[in-house]
Motif scaffolding. Structure first.
Motif, PDB file in Angstrom:
ATOM      1  N   MET A   1       0.846  -1.199   0.000  1.00 43.96           N
ATOM      2  CA  MET A   1       0.000   0.000   0.000  1.00 43.96           C
ATOM      3  C   MET A   1       0.884   1.254   0.000  1.00 43.96           C
ATOM      4  O   MET A   1       2.019   1.234   0.456  1.00 43.96           O
ATOM      5  N   SER A   2       0.344   2.327  -0.493  1.00 43.03           N
ATOM      6  CA  SER A   2       1.052   3.594  -0.471  1.00 43.03           C
ATOM      7  C   SER A   2       0.081   4.701  -0.101  1.00 43.03           C
ATOM      8  O   SER A   2      -1.141   4.545  -0.216  1.00 43.03           O
ATOM      9  N   ARG A   6       2.549  15.291  -0.010  1.00 37.23           N
ATOM     10  CA  ARG A   6       3.113  16.431  -0.735  1.00 37.23           C
ATOM     11  C   ARG A   6       4.633  16.363  -0.614  1.00 37.23           C
ATOM     12  O   ARG A   6       5.163  15.960   0.427  1.00 37.23           O
ATOM     13  N   ALA A   7       5.316  16.777  -1.663  1.00 37.83           N
ATOM     14  CA  ALA A   7       6.774  16.754  -1.650  1.00 37.83           C
ATOM     15  C   ALA A   7       7.315  17.941  -2.435  1.00 37.83           C
ATOM     16  O   ALA A   7       6.647  18.452  -3.350  1.00 37.83           O
ATOM     17  N   LEU A   8       8.498  18.395  -2.073  1.00 39.41           N
ATOM     18  CA  LEU A   8       9.194  19.402  -2.864  1.00 39.41           C
ATOM     19  C   LEU A   8      10.094  18.704  -3.865  1.00 39.41           C
ATOM     20  O   LEU A   8      10.714  17.688  -3.557  1.00 39.41           O
ATOM     21  N   ARG A   9      10.184  19.274  -5.063  1.00 46.79           N
ATOM     22  CA  ARG A   9      11.064  18.728  -6.099  1.00 46.79           C
ATOM     23  C   ARG A   9      11.739  19.885  -6.837  1.00 46.79           C
ATOM     24  O   ARG A   9      11.186  20.984  -6.938  1.00 46.79           O
ATOM     25  N   ASP A  20       2.478  16.314  -5.884  1.00 50.55           N
ATOM     26  CA  ASP A  20       1.859  15.163  -5.235  1.00 50.55           C
ATOM     27  C   ASP A  20       2.746  13.943  -5.457  1.00 50.55           C
ATOM     28  O   ASP A  20       3.271  13.738  -6.563  1.00 50.55           O
ATOM     29  N   ALA A  21       2.939  13.156  -4.419  1.00 49.88           N
ATOM     30  CA  ALA A  21       3.800  11.977  -4.509  1.00 49.88           C
ATOM     31  C   ALA A  21       3.186  10.851  -3.692  1.00 49.88           C
ATOM     32  O   ALA A  21       2.109  11.003  -3.099  1.00 49.88           O
ATOM     33  N   GLN A  22       3.868   9.722  -3.678  1.00 44.99           N
ATOM     34  CA  GLN A  22       3.421   8.549  -2.936  1.00 44.99           C
ATOM     35  C   GLN A  22       4.521   8.099  -1.984  1.00 44.99           C
ATOM     36  O   GLN A  22       5.705   8.203  -2.298  1.00 44.99           O
ATOM     37  N   VAL A  23       4.134   7.598  -0.827  1.00 43.16           N
ATOM     38  CA  VAL A  23       5.086   6.992   0.098  1.00 43.16           C
ATOM     39  C   VAL A  23       4.600   5.583   0.420  1.00 43.16           C
ATOM     40  O   VAL A  23       3.410   5.375   0.701  1.00 43.16           O
ATOM     41  N   PRO A  24       5.472   4.571   0.340  1.00 42.07           N
ATOM     42  CA  PRO A  24       5.050   3.191   0.604  1.00 42.07           C
ATOM     43  C   PRO A  24       5.002   2.899   2.097  1.00 42.07           C
ATOM     44  O   PRO A  24       5.464   3.685   2.928  1.00 42.07           O
ATOM     45  N   LYS A 131       5.672  12.627   4.647  1.00 45.22           N
ATOM     46  CA  LYS A 131       6.046  11.377   5.303  1.00 45.22           C
ATOM     47  C   LYS A 131       7.186  10.730   4.527  1.00 45.22           C
ATOM     48  O   LYS A 131       7.341  10.962   3.321  1.00 45.22           O
ATOM     49  N   LEU A 132       7.972   9.909   5.214  1.00 47.75           N
ATOM     50  CA  LEU A 132       9.172   9.359   4.595  1.00 47.75           C
ATOM     51  C   LEU A 132       9.503   8.006   5.209  1.00 47.75           C
ATOM     52  O   LEU A 132       9.463   7.847   6.436  1.00 47.75           O
ATOM     53  N   VAL A 133       9.849   7.046   4.361  1.00 44.22           N
ATOM     54  CA  VAL A 133      10.347   5.756   4.837  1.00 44.22           C
ATOM     55  C   VAL A 133      11.857   5.862   5.010  1.00 44.22           C
ATOM     56  O   VAL A 133      12.571   6.281   4.089  1.00 44.22           O
ATOM     57  N   VAL A 134      12.346   5.501   6.202  1.00 47.95           N
ATOM     58  CA  VAL A 134      13.777   5.518   6.468  1.00 47.95           C
ATOM     59  C   VAL A 134      14.188   4.174   7.056  1.00 47.95           C
ATOM     60  O   VAL A 134      13.376   3.436   7.612  1.00 47.95           O
TER      61      VAL A 134
END
Length: 344
Positions: A1-2, A6-9, A20-24, A131-134
């Motif tokens: 699932m993701s 929002r993200a800066l690029r 707009d982006a996705q985070v798993p 949000k971020l996966v680390v």
């Protein structure tokens, strides 16, 4: 699932956009972070001035689709399989180099020198997103007394400053000369004060010198024609060079006393010396320093809490993600202090 975030690029040369982006979901050994602060660093600015084509062929190539921001702090939202530490709800900062975990250098905590290391914001997403996966092992738990903005600063510049003083082996009561009063230089001054050292600094920028005085550092001088002996009875025991330019490096050698130590921190090309008069005849020690180990970051975070090291005054702007494009532009135009993308 993701999840949608929002993200800066980097949209184009000298232009940042909110996308707009996705985070798993976090996988084995990973955690999902609710990002609370992402500091902007000089290396982010380096890519800000590049086209997409230039980014992909830089010394450290990166994709324009990669979220910037390697100075990261937040709250653990969920953990993947096999993660026992940190726990859901923990406040953490993230060491931005993530090594393989099994080679000799990683087992010493020096992920920064792992040949297989990934780097947040370079070849994996950085912290300028909701949000971020680390990787769990990269997270360092923050005491409640350390703000998220200061925690993000400790994830790079502020711990770099702490490490520089450690590497210098300066004695209690010693004199430290800091070349450059940007965020890292100001962090060196802050740590030096908390450690009972005598610290002075130089910088060519009137705005930076004025800001340093506003936050309590009176001994900050114009680097043009600076001579430490005009202000002090002797040269410095230790010089921390943070500017990364030729003039700063020359000033570092000129300002250190016989038997002294110079630590080069700032990144940048060019510097020549004559070993006989510059080093051998003066018994000078030169040391290079690049980032820090995970155990060293843990130590810096702990010391910041115990010694009540006030890093927050260095942070002059906390901008929401929607204001991120303007914050990047202001940073590029020479804003003083530290800029942080922050979430309430």
């Amino acid at each position: 699932m993701s999840q949608s975030i929002r993200a800066l690029r980097f949209a184009d040369k000298e232009r940042v956009s909110v996308v707009d982006a996705q985070v798993p979901d976090p996988g084995p050994g990973e955690i999902l972070l609710d990002v609370k602060a992402a500091g902007l660093c000089g290396s982010d600015l380096h890519y800000f001035h590049m086209t997409h084509e230039e980014m992909q062929h830089a010394t450290q190539p990166r994709s324009p689709e990669m979220t910037p921001g390697h100075e990261i702090a937040g709250v653990v939202l969920s953990v993947g399989p096999g993660v026992n530490y940190p726990a859901v709800g923990d406040r953490v900062a993230v060491q931005h180099y993530s090594g393989c975990g099994s080679c000799e250098t990683c087992r010493k905590g020096w992920d920064v020198h792992c040949e297989q290391a990934s780097v947040y914001s370079l070849n994996r997403p950085g912290g300028c997103q909701d949000k971020l996966v680390v990787t769990a092992k990269d997270a360092v738990v923050l005491p409640e007394s350390v703000s998220f903005a200061a925690g993000a600063f400790l994830a790079c510049g502020a711990t770099t400053a702490y490490q520089a003083l450690k590497r210098s082996e300066v004695s209690p009561g010693g004199t430290v000369l800091v070349i450059g009063a940007g965020p890292v230089g100001l962090a060196v001054l802050t740590w030096a004060r908390s450690l009972g050292l005598n610290a002075i600094a130089t910088d060519p920028s009137p705005e930076r010198r004025r800001f340093a005085k506003e936050i309590g550092f009176g001994d900050v001088y114009d680097s043009a024609d600076f001579d430490i002996l005009r202000w002090h009875s002797d040269k410095a025991d230790v010089v921390i060079e943070t500017s990364g330019n030729i003039h700063g490096r020359r000033a570092a050698l000129a300002g250190v006393k016989t038997w002294g130590t110079v630590v080069f921190v700032g990144l940048g090309p060019g510097f020549e010396l004559d070993p006989v008069p510059d080093l051998i005849m003066r018994q000078i020690t030169l040391r290079g320093m690049f980032v820090f180990s995970v155990p060293l970051m843990m130590e810096a975070v702990r010391e910041a809490a115990i010694r009540q090291v006030h890093l927050d005054p260095i942070i002059t702007r906390v901008a929401g993600i929607e204001d991120g494009p303007a914050a990047f532009s202001d940073f590029a135009n020479g804003s003083v202090g530290k800029t942080v993308i922050g979430w309430a």
